[in-house]
Design a protein around this motif. Sequence first.
Motif, PDB file in Angstrom:
ATOM      1  N   GLN A   1       9.624  70.475 -57.684  1.00  0.00           N
ATOM      2  CA  GLN A   1       9.889  69.046 -57.856  1.00  0.00           C
ATOM      3  C   GLN A   1      11.258  68.641 -57.318  1.00  0.00           C
ATOM      4  O   GLN A   1      11.722  67.532 -57.551  1.00  0.00           O
ATOM      5  CB  GLN A   1       9.767  68.676 -59.333  1.00  0.00           C
ATOM      6  N   GLY A   2      11.913  69.566 -56.607  1.00  0.00           N
ATOM      7  CA  GLY A   2      13.211  69.272 -56.011  1.00  0.00           C
ATOM      8  C   GLY A   2      14.321  69.095 -57.032  1.00  0.00           C
ATOM      9  O   GLY A   2      15.281  68.378 -56.784  1.00  0.00           O
ATOM     10  N   GLN A   3      14.204  69.745 -58.176  1.00  0.00           N
ATOM     11  CA  GLN A   3      15.183  69.555 -59.248  1.00  0.00           C
ATOM     12  C   GLN A   3      16.182  70.694 -59.370  1.00  0.00           C
ATOM     13  O   GLN A   3      16.957  70.741 -60.310  1.00  0.00           O
ATOM     14  CB  GLN A   3      14.460  69.356 -60.580  1.00  0.00           C
ATOM     15  N   HIS A   4      16.158  71.630 -58.433  1.00  0.00           N
ATOM     16  CA  HIS A   4      17.135  72.711 -58.457  1.00  0.00           C
ATOM     17  C   HIS A   4      18.410  72.252 -57.780  1.00  0.00           C
ATOM     18  O   HIS A   4      18.433  71.273 -57.035  1.00  0.00           O
ATOM     19  CB  HIS A   4      16.592  73.942 -57.728  1.00  0.00           C
ATOM     20  N   ILE A   5      19.464  72.984 -58.028  1.00  0.00           N
ATOM     21  CA  ILE A   5      20.734  72.694 -57.379  1.00  0.00           C
ATOM     22  C   ILE A   5      20.541  72.818 -55.873  1.00  0.00           C
ATOM     23  O   ILE A   5      19.922  73.764 -55.397  1.00  0.00           O
ATOM     24  CB  ILE A   5      21.821  73.674 -57.863  1.00  0.00           C
ATOM     25  N   GLY A   6      21.046  71.856 -55.154  1.00  0.00           N
ATOM     26  CA  GLY A   6      20.880  71.860 -53.711  1.00  0.00           C
ATOM     27  C   GLY A   6      22.128  71.375 -53.003  1.00  0.00           C
ATOM     28  O   GLY A   6      23.174  71.178 -53.616  1.00  0.00           O
ATOM     29  N   ILE A   7      21.981  71.158 -51.729  1.00  0.00           N
ATOM     30  CA  ILE A   7      23.105  70.699 -50.910  1.00  0.00           C
ATOM     31  C   ILE A   7      22.768  69.332 -50.310  1.00  0.00           C
ATOM     32  O   ILE A   7      23.067  69.069 -49.156  1.00  0.00           O
ATOM     33  CB  ILE A   7      23.445  71.732 -49.819  1.00  0.00           C
ATOM     34  N   GLU A   8      22.154  68.486 -51.107  1.00  0.00           N
ATOM     35  CA  GLU A   8      21.687  67.190 -50.610  1.00  0.00           C
ATOM     36  C   GLU A   8      22.825  66.320 -50.084  1.00  0.00           C
ATOM     37  O   GLU A   8      22.651  65.616 -49.087  1.00  0.00           O
ATOM     38  CB  GLU A   8      20.903  66.443 -51.692  1.00  0.00           C
ATOM     39  N   ASN A   9      23.987  66.332 -50.727  1.00  0.00           N
ATOM     40  CA  ASN A   9      25.103  65.509 -50.238  1.00  0.00           C
ATOM     41  C   ASN A   9      25.520  65.946 -48.845  1.00  0.00           C
ATOM     42  O   ASN A   9      25.796  65.114 -47.983  1.00  0.00           O
ATOM     43  CB  ASN A   9      26.295  65.587 -51.193  1.00  0.00           C
ATOM     44  N   LEU A  10      25.571  67.248 -48.623  1.00  0.00           N
ATOM     45  CA  LEU A  10      25.907  67.755 -47.296  1.00  0.00           C
ATOM     46  C   LEU A  10      24.825  67.358 -46.294  1.00  0.00           C
ATOM     47  O   LEU A  10      25.131  66.904 -45.185  1.00  0.00           O
ATOM     48  CB  LEU A  10      26.059  69.282 -47.332  1.00  0.00           C
ATOM     49  N   LEU A  11      23.577  67.504 -46.682  1.00  0.00           N
ATOM     50  CA  LEU A  11      22.477  67.165 -45.783  1.00  0.00           C
ATOM     51  C   LEU A  11      22.459  65.677 -45.460  1.00  0.00           C
ATOM     52  O   LEU A  11      22.230  65.292 -44.312  1.00  0.00           O
ATOM     53  CB  LEU A  11      21.142  67.577 -46.390  1.00  0.00           C
ATOM     54  N   ASP A  12      22.684  64.847 -46.454  1.00  0.00           N
ATOM     55  CA  ASP A  12      22.648  63.404 -46.233  1.00  0.00           C
ATOM     56  C   ASP A  12      23.768  62.923 -45.317  1.00  0.00           C
ATOM     57  O   ASP A  12      23.608  61.939 -44.594  1.00  0.00           O
ATOM     58  CB  ASP A  12      22.721  62.655 -47.572  1.00  0.00           C
ATOM     59  N   SER A  13      24.899  63.602 -45.338  1.00  0.00           N
ATOM     60  CA  SER A  13      26.016  63.168 -44.492  1.00  0.00           C
ATOM     61  C   SER A  13      25.974  63.783 -43.093  1.00  0.00           C
ATOM     62  O   SER A  13      26.742  63.388 -42.223  1.00  0.00           O
ATOM     63  CB  SER A  13      27.348  63.522 -45.165  1.00  0.00           C
ATOM     64  N   ALA A  14      25.080  64.723 -42.864  1.00  0.00           N
ATOM     65  CA  ALA A  14      24.992  65.388 -41.552  1.00  0.00           C
ATOM     66  C   ALA A  14      24.183  64.527 -40.574  1.00  0.00           C
ATOM     67  O   ALA A  14      23.322  63.747 -40.977  1.00  0.00           O
ATOM     68  CB  ALA A  14      24.320  66.754 -41.705  1.00  0.00           C
ATOM     69  N   PRO A  15      24.459  64.673 -39.271  1.00  0.00           N
ATOM     70  CA  PRO A  15      23.641  63.993 -38.262  1.00  0.00           C
ATOM     71  C   PRO A  15      22.193  64.480 -38.343  1.00  0.00           C
ATOM     72  O   PRO A  15      21.920  65.574 -38.840  1.00  0.00           O
ATOM     73  CB  PRO A  15      24.282  64.405 -36.937  1.00  0.00           C
ATOM     74  N   ASP A  16      21.272  63.677 -37.826  1.00  0.00           N
ATOM     75  CA  ASP A  16      19.842  63.975 -37.952  1.00  0.00           C
ATOM     76  C   ASP A  16      19.463  65.378 -37.471  1.00  0.00           C
ATOM     77  O   ASP A  16      18.750  66.095 -38.156  1.00  0.00           O
ATOM     78  CB  ASP A  16      19.012  62.936 -37.196  1.00  0.00           C
ATOM     79  N   ARG A  17      19.896  65.741 -36.279  1.00  0.00           N
ATOM     80  CA  ARG A  17      19.520  67.058 -35.733  1.00  0.00           C
ATOM     81  C   ARG A  17      20.071  68.192 -36.586  1.00  0.00           C
ATOM     82  O   ARG A  17      19.393  69.172 -36.860  1.00  0.00           O
ATOM     83  CB  ARG A  17      20.013  67.202 -34.303  1.00  0.00           C
ATOM     84  N   LEU A  18      21.328  68.054 -37.009  1.00  0.00           N
ATOM     85  CA  LEU A  18      21.943  69.072 -37.846  1.00  0.00           C
ATOM     86  C   LEU A  18      21.256  69.112 -39.218  1.00  0.00           C
ATOM     87  O   LEU A  18      21.044  70.190 -39.773  1.00  0.00           O
ATOM     88  CB  LEU A  18      23.439  68.824 -37.991  1.00  0.00           C
ATOM     89  N   ARG A  19      20.912  67.955 -39.729  1.00  0.00           N
ATOM     90  CA  ARG A  19      20.222  67.878 -41.028  1.00  0.00           C
ATOM     91  C   ARG A  19      18.903  68.641 -40.973  1.00  0.00           C
ATOM     92  O   ARG A  19      18.586  69.404 -41.879  1.00  0.00           O
ATOM     93  CB  ARG A  19      19.969  66.419 -41.404  1.00  0.00           C
ATOM     94  N   PHE A  20      18.165  68.452 -39.902  1.00  0.00           N
ATOM     95  CA  PHE A  20      16.893  69.157 -39.727  1.00  0.00           C
ATOM     96  C   PHE A  20      17.122  70.670 -39.694  1.00  0.00           C
ATOM     97  O   PHE A  20      16.447  71.438 -40.378  1.00  0.00           O
ATOM     98  CB  PHE A  20      16.205  68.675 -38.448  1.00  0.00           C
ATOM     99  N   ALA A  21      18.123  71.107 -38.919  1.00  0.00           N
ATOM    100  CA  ALA A  21      18.429  72.537 -38.810  1.00  0.00           C
ATOM    101  C   ALA A  21      18.903  73.106 -40.144  1.00  0.00           C
ATOM    102  O   ALA A  21      18.521  74.218 -40.526  1.00  0.00           O
ATOM    103  CB  ALA A  21      19.480  72.764 -37.728  1.00  0.00           C
TER     104      ALA A  21
END
Length: 159
Positions: A71-91
């Motif tokens: 359910q996506g409720q574990h600790i993650g790196i969403e803040n880092l992913l959200d601030s990354a450019p699209d291509r980097l976010r995908f990678a």
Amino acid sequence: MASSWLDRAESAVRTALACAASVTLAAIAGICFVEVVLRYGFGSSFGWYDEFVGYLLVWLTFLGAVLAQSQGQHIGIENLLDSAPDRLRFALRLANHAILVAIHLVLLVYGFQIVARLLTERAITLPIPMGYIYAVLPVSAIFMLLVESIQIARTLRAG
């Protein structure tokens, strides 16, 4: 079509995990209730109560962790992913899933080895092999790999 297949697969995994966690929690609550009635109402108790409830709690913890991940409720790196450019976010998302797959493959392999090694040892107060208790390791690893496979498929479709 693929999205609906992913939705159905994800729903089936979540439902199975939720049912297993619910049954385990209900078993813990039921056994604890009976133990309290026996201990305070009749002055006796089960000799296996503490050990068995502890093992059920371990199973509940691992199943709950998989359910939280699904359910996506574990600790993650969403803040880092959200601030990354699209291509980097995908990678980064793919790298994150690849690392989790590797971790769960290790848990699966070593979990099976531990289970196999402990099938001949018995629990202290219960007449069951300890391998059954440790079976939660490969079982949860299999479910986590299913969850990660679904999330990888979603990431690739969105990418």
